[in-house]
Write an enzyme that holds these catalytic residues in place. Structure first.
Site, PDB file in Angstrom:
ATOM      1  N   GLU A   1     101.958  45.138   9.660  1.00 25.82           N
ATOM      2  CA  GLU A   1     102.228  45.983  10.820  1.00 25.82           C
ATOM      3  C   GLU A   1     103.711  46.339  10.867  1.00 25.82           C
ATOM      4  O   GLU A   1     104.548  45.518  10.515  1.00 25.82           O
ATOM      5  CB  GLU A   1     101.884  45.226  12.113  1.00 25.82           C
ATOM      6  CG  GLU A   1     100.451  44.768  12.164  1.00 25.82           C
ATOM      7  CD  GLU A   1     100.165  43.856  13.365  1.00 25.82           C
ATOM      8  OE1 GLU A   1     101.083  43.599  14.161  1.00 25.82           O
ATOM      9  OE2 GLU A   1      99.023  43.413  13.474  1.00 25.82           O
TER      10      GLU A   1
ATOM     11  N   LYS B   1     107.321  46.742  12.437  1.00 21.87           N
ATOM     12  CA  LYS B   1     108.022  45.986  13.470  1.00 21.87           C
ATOM     13  C   LYS B   1     108.815  46.996  14.293  1.00 21.87           C
ATOM     14  O   LYS B   1     109.877  47.446  13.881  1.00 21.87           O
ATOM     15  CB  LYS B   1     108.946  44.981  12.799  1.00 21.87           C
ATOM     16  CG  LYS B   1     109.370  43.853  13.672  1.00 21.87           C
ATOM     17  CD  LYS B   1     110.013  42.761  12.814  1.00 21.87           C
ATOM     18  CE  LYS B   1     110.908  41.892  13.658  1.00 21.87           C
ATOM     19  NZ  LYS B   1     112.126  42.605  14.106  1.00 21.87           N
TER      20      LYS B   1
ATOM     21  N   ASP C   1     111.118  48.408  17.182  1.00 24.55           N
ATOM     22  CA  ASP C   1     112.248  47.876  17.931  1.00 24.55           C
ATOM     23  C   ASP C   1     112.073  48.225  19.400  1.00 24.55           C
ATOM     24  O   ASP C   1     112.607  49.218  19.884  1.00 24.55           O
ATOM     25  CB  ASP C   1     113.529  48.482  17.372  1.00 24.55           C
ATOM     26  CG  ASP C   1     114.710  47.580  17.614  1.00 24.55           C
ATOM     27  OD1 ASP C   1     114.487  46.443  18.069  1.00 24.55           O
ATOM     28  OD2 ASP C   1     115.839  48.004  17.355  1.00 24.55           O
TER      29      ASP C   1
ATOM     30  N   TYR D   1      99.348  45.179  19.843  1.00 25.76           N
ATOM     31  CA  TYR D   1      99.223  44.585  18.501  1.00 25.76           C
ATOM     32  C   TYR D   1      98.610  43.188  18.477  1.00 25.76           C
ATOM     33  O   TYR D   1      98.432  42.610  17.415  1.00 25.76           O
ATOM     34  CB  TYR D   1     100.557  44.591  17.755  1.00 25.76           C
ATOM     35  CG  TYR D   1     101.697  43.867  18.431  1.00 25.76           C
ATOM     36  CD1 TYR D   1     101.671  42.503  18.659  1.00 25.76           C
ATOM     37  CD2 TYR D   1     102.828  44.577  18.840  1.00 25.76           C
ATOM     38  CE1 TYR D   1     102.715  41.851  19.267  1.00 25.76           C
ATOM     39  CE2 TYR D   1     103.891  43.933  19.453  1.00 25.76           C
ATOM     40  CZ  TYR D   1     103.826  42.565  19.659  1.00 25.76           C
ATOM     41  OH  TYR D   1     104.858  41.924  20.277  1.00 25.76           O
TER      42      TYR D   1
ATOM     43  N   LYS E   1     112.414  42.604   6.536  1.00 28.13           N
ATOM     44  CA  LYS E   1     113.430  43.462   7.154  1.00 28.13           C
ATOM     45  C   LYS E   1     113.757  44.627   6.238  1.00 28.13           C
ATOM     46  O   LYS E   1     113.980  44.424   5.048  1.00 28.13           O
ATOM     47  CB  LYS E   1     114.694  42.643   7.421  1.00 28.13           C
ATOM     48  CG  LYS E   1     114.495  41.658   8.546  1.00 28.13           C
ATOM     49  CD  LYS E   1     115.471  41.933   9.660  1.00 28.13           C
ATOM     50  CE  LYS E   1     115.040  41.183  10.908  1.00 28.13           C
ATOM     51  NZ  LYS E   1     115.798  41.513  12.063  1.00 28.13           N
TER      52      LYS E   1
ATOM     53  N   CYS F   1     145.165  31.403  18.810  1.00 26.76           N
ATOM     54  CA  CYS F   1     143.934  31.871  19.447  1.00 26.76           C
ATOM     55  C   CYS F   1     144.228  33.115  20.288  1.00 26.76           C
ATOM     56  O   CYS F   1     145.178  33.115  21.071  1.00 26.76           O
ATOM     57  CB  CYS F   1     143.384  30.755  20.325  1.00 26.76           C
ATOM     58  SG  CYS F   1     142.057  31.269  21.410  1.00 26.76           S
TER      59      CYS F   1
ATOM     60  N   CYS G   1     143.830  31.720  24.228  1.00 20.52           N
ATOM     61  CA  CYS G   1     144.670  30.693  24.855  1.00 20.52           C
ATOM     62  C   CYS G   1     146.051  30.591  24.216  1.00 20.52           C
ATOM     63  O   CYS G   1     146.927  29.909  24.746  1.00 20.52           O
ATOM     64  CB  CYS G   1     143.975  29.337  24.842  1.00 20.52           C
ATOM     65  SG  CYS G   1     143.817  28.630  23.200  1.00 20.52           S
TER      66      CYS G   1
ATOM     67  N   CYS H   1     139.601  27.753  17.188  1.00 21.48           N
ATOM     68  CA  CYS H   1     140.535  27.300  18.208  1.00 21.48           C
ATOM     69  C   CYS H   1     139.989  25.962  18.656  1.00 21.48           C
ATOM     70  O   CYS H   1     138.880  25.891  19.182  1.00 21.48           O
ATOM     71  CB  CYS H   1     140.580  28.279  19.379  1.00 21.48           C
ATOM     72  SG  CYS H   1     141.404  27.552  20.814  1.00 21.48           S
TER      73      CYS H   1
ATOM     74  N   CYS I   1     140.377  25.572  25.932  1.00 21.51           N
ATOM     75  CA  CYS I   1     140.491  27.026  25.722  1.00 21.51           C
ATOM     76  C   CYS I   1     139.528  27.750  26.653  1.00 21.51           C
ATOM     77  O   CYS I   1     138.332  27.500  26.638  1.00 21.51           O
ATOM     78  CB  CYS I   1     140.167  27.379  24.277  1.00 21.51           C
ATOM     79  SG  CYS I   1     140.142  29.168  23.992  1.00 21.51           S
TER      80      CYS I   1
HETATM   81 ZN    ZN Z   1     141.656  29.291  22.390  1.00 20.65          ZN
END
Ligand code: ZN
Length: 563
Positions: free
Chosen positions: A5, A7, A9, A121, A209, A303, A306, A321, A326
């Site tokens: 079948e 797929k 979306d 389906y 896929k 980071c 932070c 990080c 954070c």
């Molecule tokens: Zn961070």
């Protein structure tokens, strides 16, 4: 035999009919709990309100749950977006999200204006008809008057199945809907049952896929996103581009090693690809179009949220990080904790999460339950009503079932399906905390990776104190008893369990005693009424004998509860 079948979306939907009348339409949600969207489903033209739709069809079964996909045909989607543009209003990024948003409208009149369509389906259950295979189910649904995708193949040849998928893929751009692949199912329901399910993945179906669709666009900037675990993932901000009906504005760059290997730079013209629901990826830069002054992209030394130094853990190519405080990670954790599939705290959006973390009112996820009304009232945009609603929703979430809470903790690999399985075997947090990897792996559907992740999480002292904090807050940390209430025949009695019981685990024996009103403690004292004794008892038996405490076997314990 196989059934292949497409797929589509779209949005998975379950429609319930009683005596031929549509009584309920629900989204599949997390597979256990979805949203009731009956009023909106009724406005979708291709969904019959009454079955059978033709007089020569089979009689309507007493009850049937029809599963299928609500989707938006691409042409209709583009037409709708064009109208929005003409009116100077918001346009939608892709047909799937638009279909989902349309079904969740509070006002069905809005849904009715949206060009939604439906393909059936599968049958969730049926009373009053015998269906033994997927092909029979599709034929039956068609005969009742449901739209069934005409591009479905039934075959006993695997080669024919593969061939069908390839042919089908070639003409996917001509299809009126977005399809990201095909699903190959074992036809026979008896075989499906025998094959079973692992977690939420059936062993009798596999998705194929389709290769990604590609497009060319320009990288405006390369930025880093900090996830729930602290991992920093690079992504590209793009000049918006349409791929297969979908407007793409950002694309993942995977990790910094990959970024360096592909040498993607800000200002580059790049090829990007999109495969179904997967986040679009940058494939490669087109070097001929690279600006002369461009510079290689560098992994961030700090980071992006932070400002603390970033690090690599072990051999992992990922950049992290590791600042536990954070705010980015905490915001993601909070966002996940309060989300619909987890504790479902209504009105607690990501903006509120960001604000509360930024103000320092939330330093870990348990702090959600210790927010003060006066503090919240000081925040920008928090009027009395909003604060009271939010605190009310937080309070109500304490009653969420234990498996929801386990999901909400965001332990790696432990989503709602796995949480449900685990909780059915370890119905209280203390039992779960003590569970060994072997015990967890013994649960059907729980593999070594999941078991290891759970044990690692519960062994962390920081996580144990987090659990204590939730306990103090009064969050439900055990599964509600299912089944009839037991007579409280063991009320007032204290038990200690030692040794291996013939059929029960220690947890089961403890649950049995507690369900009958008794108490279980870990060590023998003068207050112990009975020692529940199994094979190979430890020192508890000696202690109990010295205190003259009577012992019970598993059967005797059950007899005592009967009395
Ligand atoms: Zn961070």
């Amino acid at each position: 035999a196989f059934v292949i079948e497409p797929k589509i979306d779209g949005l998975a939907m379950a429609l319930t009919y009683e005596n031929g009348l549509l009584v309920r339409g629900a989204t599949r949600g997390n597979g256990v709990e979805g949203e009731n969207v009956t009023a909106n489903v009724r406005t979708v033209n291709s969904i019959p309100l009454r079955i059978p739709t033709r007089s020569d069809g089979p009689p309507a079964p007493a009850r049937i749950e029809v599963r299928g996909e609500v989707y938006m045909p691409i042409a209709d989607f583009n037409r709708f977006n064009q109208q929005q543009l003409d009116k100077g209003e918001k346009i939608y990024a892709n047909p799937r999200n638009f279909a989902a948003g349309s079904l969740r409208q509070l006002d069905s009149r809005i849904t009715a204006q949206r060009p939604l369509a439906f393909f059936a389906y599968a049958i969730g259950y049926v009373e009053g008809a015998e269906i033994g295979s997927q092909q029979q189910a599709l034929d039956y649904l068609k005969a009742l008057g449901f739209p069934v995708n005409p591009d479905i193949l039934h075959t006993t040849s695997f080669a024919a199945a593969i061939d069908f998928i390839h042919k089908w893929m070639e003409r996917r751009n001509d299809l009126p809907y977005d399809a990201d692949g095909a699903v190959v199912k074992i036809d026979s329901f008896a075989l499906q049952r025998e094959l079973g399910v692992v977690g939420n993945a059936p062993r009798w179906a596999i998705a194929y896929k389709f290769p990604a669709r590609e497009a060319t666009t320009k990288v405006l900037a390369i930025k880093g996103n900090v996830g729930r675990t602290g991992q920093i993932t690079p992504y590209a901000e793009l000049e918006p581009v349409n791929i297969g009906g979908v407007i793409v504005r950002n694309a993942s760059l995977h990790n910094y090693d990959d970024l360096a290997k592909k040498d993607i730079r800000e200002g580059d013209t790049v090829i990007i690809k999109r495969a179904g629901d997967v986040i679009p990826q940058v494939v490669k830069p087109i070097l001929d179009l690279r600006p002369a002054d461009s510079q290689p992209a560098q992994p961030p030394a700090v980071c992006p949220v932070c400002g603390q130094p970033t690090t690599r853990l072990g051999d992992d190519v990922a950049l992290f990080c590791i600042n536990a405080a954070c705010p980015a990670q905490l915001v993601r954790q909070v966002e996940y904790f309060v989300s619909r599939g987890a504790m479902d705290i209504e009105g607690f959006g990501i903006k509120i999460g960001e604000q509360l973390v930024a103000e320092g009112f939330i330093k870990d996820i348990a702090d959600i339950y210790f927010l003060q009304r006066d503090d919240l009232l000081k925040l920008e945009g928090f009027a009395e009503k909003k604060v009271d609603n939010l605190l009310g929703a937080i309070e109500a979430s304490k009653q969420q079932p234990f498996d929801r809470f386990l999901t909400a903790l965001g332990i790696r690999y432990v989503g709602n399906v796995v949480a449900g399985l685990v909780v059915s075997h370890f119905p209280a947090i203390d039992q779960l905390s003590r569970a060994t990897q072997e015990e967890l792996q013994a649960i059907e559907g729980v593999g070594p990776r999941i078991a290891e992740s759970l044990v690692a999480w519960f062994s962390g002292p920081a996580n144990q104190s987090l659990i204590d904090k939730f306990r103090r807050a009064g969050v439900t940390l055990q599964a509600r008893r299912t089944g009839p209430e037991q007579p409280q025949t063991l009320a007032g009695l204290t038990f200690v369990i030692t040794g291996t019981l013939p059929t029960w685990s220690r947890e089961q024996a403890q649950a049995f005693i507690e369900q009958h009103g008794g108490k279980v403690t870990g060590s023998v004292s003068k207050k112990t009424n009975y020692l529940v004794l199994g094979e190979n008892p430890g020192s508890k038996l000696t202690k109990a004998q010295s205190l003259g405490i009577p012992t019970l076997g598993e059967q005797e314990l059950q007899n005592l509860a009967q009395a």
